[in-house]
Motif scaffolding. Structure first.
Motif, PDB file in Angstrom:
ATOM      1  N   UNK A  11     139.538 -20.978  22.435  1.00 36.86           N
ATOM      2  CA  UNK A  11     138.769 -22.214  22.376  1.00 36.86           C
ATOM      3  C   UNK A  11     139.358 -23.227  21.426  1.00 36.86           C
ATOM      4  N   UNK A  12     139.767 -22.796  20.233  1.00 39.39           N
ATOM      5  CA  UNK A  12     140.329 -23.728  19.268  1.00 39.39           C
ATOM      6  C   UNK A  12     141.657 -24.283  19.739  1.00 39.39           C
ATOM      7  N   UNK A  13     142.481 -23.434  20.336  1.00 39.51           N
ATOM      8  CA  UNK A  13     143.802 -23.876  20.743  1.00 39.51           C
ATOM      9  C   UNK A  13     143.743 -24.898  21.868  1.00 39.51           C
ATOM     10  N   UNK A  14     142.870 -24.657  22.855  1.00 39.35           N
ATOM     11  CA  UNK A  14     142.897 -25.531  24.018  1.00 39.35           C
ATOM     12  C   UNK A  14     141.768 -26.536  24.036  1.00 39.35           C
ATOM     13  N   UNK A  15     140.772 -26.360  23.136  1.00 33.13           N
ATOM     14  CA  UNK A  15     139.647 -27.275  23.162  1.00 33.13           C
ATOM     15  C   UNK A  15     138.729 -27.008  24.325  1.00 33.13           C
ATOM     16  N   UNK A  16     138.869 -25.814  24.924  1.00 30.52           N
ATOM     17  CA  UNK A  16     138.030 -25.461  26.070  1.00 30.52           C
ATOM     18  C   UNK A  16     136.618 -25.150  25.628  1.00 30.52           C
ATOM     19  N   UNK A  17     135.681 -25.337  26.505  1.00 34.09           N
ATOM     20  CA  UNK A  17     134.291 -25.013  26.223  1.00 34.09           C
ATOM     21  C   UNK A  17     133.891 -23.799  27.033  1.00 34.09           C
ATOM     22  N   UNK A 195     149.205 -20.710  10.145  1.00 31.19           N
ATOM     23  CA  UNK A 195     148.530 -20.134   8.980  1.00 31.19           C
ATOM     24  C   UNK A 195     147.232 -20.898   8.708  1.00 31.19           C
ATOM     25  N   UNK A 196     147.266 -22.211   8.833  1.00 33.76           N
ATOM     26  CA  UNK A 196     146.076 -23.020   8.599  1.00 33.76           C
ATOM     27  C   UNK A 196     145.030 -22.783   9.675  1.00 33.76           C
ATOM     28  N   UNK A 197     145.454 -22.525  10.889  1.00 34.02           N
ATOM     29  CA  UNK A 197     144.495 -22.226  11.952  1.00 34.02           C
ATOM     30  C   UNK A 197     143.748 -20.934  11.637  1.00 34.02           C
ATOM     31  N   UNK A 225     142.210 -29.811  18.766  1.00 33.54           N
ATOM     32  CA  UNK A 225     142.957 -28.674  19.322  1.00 33.54           C
ATOM     33  C   UNK A 225     144.305 -29.119  19.886  1.00 33.54           C
ATOM     34  N   UNK A 226     145.358 -28.457  19.446  1.00 32.06           N
ATOM     35  CA  UNK A 226     146.697 -28.837  19.876  1.00 32.06           C
ATOM     36  C   UNK A 226     146.907 -28.547  21.359  1.00 32.06           C
ATOM     37  N   UNK A 227     146.275 -27.494  21.860  1.00 36.33           N
ATOM     38  CA  UNK A 227     146.392 -27.206  23.281  1.00 36.33           C
ATOM     39  C   UNK A 227     145.878 -28.353  24.120  1.00 36.33           C
ATOM     40  N   UNK A 228     144.759 -28.932  23.697  1.00 38.74           N
ATOM     41  CA  UNK A 228     144.197 -30.071  24.428  1.00 38.74           C
ATOM     42  C   UNK A 228     145.176 -31.236  24.433  1.00 38.74           C
ATOM     43  N   UNK A 229     145.824 -31.477  23.295  1.00 42.57           N
ATOM     44  CA  UNK A 229     146.796 -32.565  23.195  1.00 42.57           C
ATOM     45  C   UNK A 229     147.938 -32.349  24.182  1.00 42.57           C
ATOM     46  N   UNK A 230     148.466 -31.133  24.217  1.00 44.46           N
ATOM     47  CA  UNK A 230     149.605 -30.857  25.082  1.00 44.46           C
ATOM     48  C   UNK A 230     149.224 -30.886  26.555  1.00 44.46           C
ATOM     49  N   UNK A 231     148.004 -30.488  26.882  1.00 48.94           N
ATOM     50  CA  UNK A 231     147.542 -30.582  28.271  1.00 48.94           C
ATOM     51  C   UNK A 231     147.382 -32.045  28.662  1.00 48.94           C
ATOM     52  N   UNK A 260     153.372 -34.268  17.044  1.00 48.31           N
ATOM     53  CA  UNK A 260     152.321 -33.630  17.841  1.00 48.31           C
ATOM     54  C   UNK A 260     151.338 -32.903  16.926  1.00 48.31           C
ATOM     55  N   UNK A 261     151.841 -32.128  15.964  1.00 49.24           N
ATOM     56  CA  UNK A 261     150.947 -31.417  15.050  1.00 49.24           C
ATOM     57  C   UNK A 261     150.104 -32.402  14.235  1.00 49.24           C
ATOM     58  N   UNK A 262     150.655 -33.558  13.924  1.00 45.29           N
ATOM     59  CA  UNK A 262     149.922 -34.532  13.120  1.00 45.29           C
ATOM     60  C   UNK A 262     148.829 -35.243  13.902  1.00 45.29           C
ATOM     61  N   UNK A 263     148.765 -35.021  15.201  1.00 45.25           N
ATOM     62  CA  UNK A 263     147.627 -35.540  15.965  1.00 45.25           C
ATOM     63  C   UNK A 263     146.366 -34.721  15.698  1.00 45.25           C
ATOM     64  N   UNK A 264     146.548 -33.572  15.029  1.00 47.18           N
ATOM     65  CA  UNK A 264     145.417 -32.839  14.461  1.00 47.18           C
ATOM     66  C   UNK A 264     145.378 -33.188  12.974  1.00 47.18           C
ATOM     67  N   UNK A 265     144.512 -34.094  12.537  1.00 50.69           N
ATOM     68  CA  UNK A 265     144.524 -34.548  11.139  1.00 50.69           C
ATOM     69  C   UNK A 265     143.972 -33.530  10.146  1.00 50.69           C
ATOM     70  N   UNK A 266     143.336 -32.471  10.652  1.00 48.30           N
ATOM     71  CA  UNK A 266     142.744 -31.459   9.777  1.00 48.30           C
ATOM     72  C   UNK A 266     143.828 -30.730   8.996  1.00 48.30           C
ATOM     73  N   UNK A 267     143.558 -30.453   7.713  1.00 47.64           N
ATOM     74  CA  UNK A 267     144.543 -29.790   6.857  1.00 47.64           C
ATOM     75  C   UNK A 267     143.820 -28.805   5.956  1.00 47.64           C
ATOM     76  N   UNK A 268     144.347 -27.586   5.850  1.00 51.88           N
ATOM     77  CA  UNK A 268     143.722 -26.496   5.098  1.00 51.88           C
ATOM     78  C   UNK A 268     144.528 -26.198   3.839  1.00 51.88           C
ATOM     79  N   UNK A 269     143.814 -25.951   2.741  1.00 48.70           N
ATOM     80  CA  UNK A 269     144.438 -25.594   1.469  1.00 48.70           C
ATOM     81  C   UNK A 269     144.138 -24.123   1.159  1.00 48.70           C
TER      82      UNK A 269
END
Length: 384
Positions: A11-17, A195-197, A225-231, A260-269
């Motif tokens: 779900x997280x990767x593709x943004x699927x519901x 790792x952040x995912x 979700x990066x999968x959604x971006x690539x689809x 492409x990765x930066x189209x997900x603005x979320x960042x984990x510390x």
């Protein structure tokens, strides 16, 4: 581990519901004879896990709310577990104990299961050579404040005004340089992204040693979700999104992977975690996660500590998915785990754990085990 927030799940990767994202939980009592594989469960291995759950509950005030839908008659408060946990002290047979002190309720026969794992990533504690990608600790100026809608949000103070925190592109561009926040260095920005995912991982050092890093906050930006971006970009087919397909695409397009990765603005510390590496990382319930026994749930639907009977199929290698019927425990949460009938199975660490987690997106049945109260305990249970 989750405070983990973003999971390596389908779900997280593709943004699927997934189909079952109901916001209500309708429970139907069922008998143990209706549970597929119940008689084949390893009850001996469950006893230490049950005792660990009860020890954790004993550390909390009786009035503590563990979560769960209001349709759950009991099990939502720590005090609801007192009798079942007291009986566990003298229990010797796991099956008898569970059948005596827990009533199974079917939540849904169309649950949706995904998986997450603890990645193992080559890293160095010092910068040099091929290790050039920083793993950042939590910035000192990252703070939480109450928004106008009353919800807590992450951000930073700028000239007396609360503002959103730097997004992924800004951080990649050097917004945190010079603050001494680096706790490790990786070889690849793709390794950092995954790792952040996951929100936690084992860093494999050049000398063979291992260091665990665990989630310690996020920038507060939305997760895309990066999968959604690539689809959407026509780079992957909608039915071809997986951990491997996304990683393969990124590594095959080094000139485009950062944008492409930066189209997900979320960042984990992260923070360095010196916990026992023989165990899994700690989940949001404050207990080490156990491979094949811990799940992340929507806490508004299912309380922490709740045992769940899972009937689904797991993918192992190239073989057809195999039936998997086992008792698990609600010990973690995740941003993408929403609604009734959703759970994310912790698969452990290593190559097999990664493969199963990356390919697990299966429907199945979900049964909640609610702790019985003295009034409805079966005869001979010893309830007072």
């Amino acid at each position: 581990m989750k405070k983990i927030l973003t999971l390596l799940t389908f779900g997280v990767l593709c943004g699927c519901t997934p189909q079952n994202t109901s916001s209500t939980l309708a429970l139907t009592p069922v008998g143990y004879e209706s549970l597929a594989g119940w008689g084949q469960e390893d009850f001996t291995s469950l006893m230490p896990l049950l005792r660990s759950d009860c020890r954790r509950l004993s550390q909390l005030p009786p009035e503590t709310v563990l979560g769960g839908s209001e349709s759950i008659p009991y099990g939502r408060h720590v005090s609801d577990w007192s009798n079942a946990c007291a009986a566990l002290a003298s229990a010797t047979d796991g099956r008898t104990y569970l059948e005596t002190w827990f009533q199974p309720y079917q939540a849904t026969d169309d649950a949706f299961y995904t998986g997450y794992f603890e990645p193992q990533i080559a890293a160095s504690l010092t910068r040099g050579g091929e290790y050039q990608v920083p793993v950042y600790g939590r910035p000192r100026n990252l703070v939480r404040a109450k928004a106008t809608n009353g919800q807590m949000v992450n951000g930073r103070w700028v000239n007396g005004q609360f503002a959103p925190y730097y997004d992924r592109a800004a951080i990649d561009g050097g917004a945190l340089d010079g603050q001494g926040l680096e706790i490790a260095w990786l070889k690849s920005p793709v390794d950092l992204f995954f790792l952040q995912i996951q929100g936690s991982g084992r860093l494999i050092l050049p000398d063979g040693g291992q260091v665990r890093v665990s989630y310690d906050g996020r920038n507060g930006q939305a997760y895309v979700p990066l999968g959604r971006v690539l689809v959407q970009d026509g780079e992957l087919p909608a039915d071809g999104v997986s951990m491997d397909s996304i990683r393969n695409w990124l590594e095959a397009h080094p000139d485009r992977m950062m944008s492409v990765m930066e189209r997900n603005p979320n960042y984990v510390f992260f923070r360095r975690d010196d916990g026992d590496l023989a165990q899994g990382p700690k989940g949001a319930f404050g207990m080490p996660l156990t491979a094949g026994r811990s799940v992340a749930v929507d806490r508004s639907m299912v309380p922490f500590a709740m045992p769940l009977w899972v009937e689904t199929k797991l993918p192992y290698g190239a073989a057809q998915p195999v039936s998997w019927d086992h008792l698990v425990f609600a010990q973690d949460i995740g941003t993408d785990i929403k609604g009734a009938g959703r759970a994310d199975l912790f698969t452990g660490w290593g190559a097999t754990a990664q493969s199963v987690a990356g390919n697990l997106h299966a429907h199945g049945r979900m049964i909640l085990f609610l702790p019985r109260q003295p009034a409805d305990s079966p005869p001979g249970s010893g309830a007072q």
